[in-house]
Design a protein around this motif. Structure first.
Motif, short mmCIF file in Angstrom:
data_model
loop_
_atom_site.label_atom_id
_atom_site.label_comp_id
_atom_site.label_asym_id
_atom_site.label_seq_id
_atom_site.Cartn_x
_atom_site.Cartn_y
_atom_site.Cartn_z
N ASP A 58 0.85 -1.19 0.00
CA ASP A 58 0.00 0.00 0.00
C ASP A 58 0.89 1.24 0.00
OD1 ASP A 58 -1.69 2.14 0.52
OD2 ASP A 58 -2.90 1.03 1.98
N ARG A 59 0.97 1.91 -1.16
CA ARG A 59 1.87 3.06 -1.31
C ARG A 59 1.50 4.21 -0.37
NH1 ARG A 59 5.09 2.92 -5.76
NH2 ARG A 59 5.17 5.19 -5.94
N ALA A 60 0.23 4.50 -0.25
CA ALA A 60 -0.21 5.62 0.60
C ALA A 60 0.13 5.35 2.06
CB ALA A 60 -1.70 5.88 0.42
N ALA A 61 -0.12 4.12 2.51
CA ALA A 61 0.19 3.77 3.90
C ALA A 61 1.69 3.82 4.14
CB ALA A 61 -0.36 2.38 4.22
N ALA A 62 2.47 3.37 3.15
CA ALA A 62 3.93 3.40 3.29
C ALA A 62 4.43 4.84 3.39
CB ALA A 62 4.58 2.69 2.10
N GLU A 63 3.90 5.72 2.56
CA GLU A 63 4.33 7.12 2.59
C GLU A 63 4.00 7.76 3.94
OE1 GLU A 63 4.16 11.13 -0.15
OE2 GLU A 63 3.18 9.30 -0.84
N THR A 64 2.83 7.46 4.47
CA THR A 64 2.44 7.98 5.78
C THR A 64 3.36 7.46 6.88
OG1 THR A 64 0.13 8.18 5.09
CG2 THR A 64 0.55 8.08 7.46
N GLU A 65 3.66 6.16 6.82
CA GLU A 65 4.52 5.54 7.83
C GLU A 65 5.94 6.10 7.78
OE1 GLU A 65 4.90 2.79 11.05
OE2 GLU A 65 3.18 3.63 10.00
N VAL A 66 6.47 6.29 6.58
CA VAL A 66 7.83 6.84 6.44
C VAL A 66 7.86 8.29 6.92
CG1 VAL A 66 9.67 7.40 4.81
CG2 VAL A 66 8.48 5.21 4.64
N ALA A 67 6.82 9.04 6.66
CA ALA A 67 6.76 10.42 7.16
C ALA A 67 6.79 10.43 8.69
CB ALA A 67 5.51 11.13 6.63
N LYS A 68 6.11 9.48 9.31
CA LYS A 68 6.14 9.37 10.78
C LYS A 68 7.55 9.04 11.26
CE LYS A 68 1.34 7.89 11.43
NZ LYS A 68 0.48 6.75 11.84
N MET A 69 8.24 8.17 10.51
CA MET A 69 9.63 7.83 10.84
C MET A 69 10.51 9.07 10.79
SD MET A 69 10.25 4.36 8.68
CE MET A 69 9.07 3.02 8.69
N CYS A 70 10.29 9.89 9.78
CA CYS A 70 11.08 11.12 9.63
C CYS A 70 10.82 12.07 10.78
CB CYS A 70 10.75 11.80 8.31
SG CYS A 70 11.33 10.90 6.87
N GLU A 71 9.57 12.23 11.13
CA GLU A 71 9.20 13.14 12.22
C GLU A 71 9.73 12.65 13.56
OE1 GLU A 71 7.49 16.10 12.08
OE2 GLU A 71 7.35 16.00 9.90
N SER A 72 9.81 11.32 13.73
CA SER A 72 10.21 10.75 15.01
C SER A 72 11.72 10.58 15.17
CB SER A 72 9.58 9.37 15.20
OG SER A 72 8.18 9.46 15.20
N LEU A 73 12.41 10.25 14.07
CA LEU A 73 13.81 9.86 14.21
C LEU A 73 14.72 10.35 13.09
CD1 LEU A 73 16.01 8.07 15.63
CD2 LEU A 73 15.28 6.24 14.08
N LEU A 74 14.32 10.17 11.86
CA LEU A 74 15.25 10.33 10.74
C LEU A 74 15.67 11.77 10.48
CD1 LEU A 74 13.70 7.74 8.25
CD2 LEU A 74 15.56 7.41 9.89
N ALA A 75 14.78 12.72 10.73
CA ALA A 75 15.08 14.13 10.45
C ALA A 75 14.90 14.96 11.71
CB ALA A 75 14.17 14.66 9.35
N ASN A 76 15.76 15.95 11.87
CA ASN A 76 15.58 16.94 12.93
C ASN A 76 14.75 18.07 12.31
OD1 ASN A 76 15.75 19.04 14.73
ND2 ASN A 76 17.96 18.89 15.03
N THR A 77 13.44 18.00 12.51
CA THR A 77 12.54 18.90 11.79
C THR A 77 12.65 20.36 12.22
OG1 THR A 77 10.73 18.31 13.31
CG2 THR A 77 10.90 17.05 11.25
N VAL A 78 13.42 20.63 13.26
CA VAL A 78 13.66 22.03 13.63
C VAL A 78 14.56 22.70 12.59
CG1 VAL A 78 14.70 23.54 15.37
CG2 VAL A 78 13.36 21.56 16.09
N ILE A 79 15.55 21.96 12.10
CA ILE A 79 16.51 22.56 11.17
C ILE A 79 16.56 21.85 9.82
CG2 ILE A 79 17.98 23.51 12.99
CD1 ILE A 79 19.93 21.14 12.43
N GLU A 80 15.86 20.72 9.68
CA GLU A 80 15.93 19.96 8.43
C GLU A 80 14.55 19.80 7.80
OE1 GLU A 80 19.63 16.90 9.17
OE2 GLU A 80 17.71 16.38 10.08
N LYS A 81 14.54 19.71 6.48
CA LYS A 81 13.34 19.38 5.73
C LYS A 81 13.57 18.02 5.08
CE LYS A 81 15.03 22.08 1.83
NZ LYS A 81 14.82 23.22 0.98
N TYR A 82 12.50 17.33 4.77
CA TYR A 82 12.66 16.02 4.16
C TYR A 82 11.61 15.82 3.07
CZ TYR A 82 8.72 14.60 7.10
OH TYR A 82 7.49 14.52 7.70
N SER A 83 11.93 14.91 2.16
CA SER A 83 10.96 14.50 1.16
C SER A 83 10.99 12.98 1.10
CB SER A 83 11.26 15.11 -0.21
OG SER A 83 12.50 14.66 -0.69
#
Length: 79
Positions: A50-75
């Motif tokens: 499920d592509r939509a579910a995967a994109e949502t899950e990866v975005a959660k990963m970014c917000e939680s761990l992969l990116a420092n959203t204070v100073i970083e942006k991600y795609s």
């Protein structure tokens, strides 16, 4: 399925690694480089189809761990 996350510093955040790369390129004779922004790419192998579910899950990963959203942006790109 695979997901590719590209993480870059937000505009306006100083990028000392990018500046060091720009300076080194100038020293090697590449004088036309006016700016460099350095980032990182993370590729994830995901279960499911499920592509939509995967994109949502990866975005959660970014917000939680992969990116420092204070100073970083991600795609996120689902491959």
């Amino acid at each position: 399925m695979k997901a590719r996350v590209t993480i870059m510093l937000k505009d306006g955040v100083l990028d000392p690694q990018g500046e060091a790369i720009r300076h080194a390129l100038g020293g090697l004779g590449f004088g036309g480089v006016e700016g460099v922004r350095q980032g990182k790419v993370i590729e994830l192998d995901l279960a499911g189809s499920d592509r939509a579910a995967a994109e949502t899950e990866v975005a959660k990963m970014c917000e939680s761990l992969l990116a420092n959203t204070v100073i970083e942006k991600y795609s996120v790109e689902i491959l």
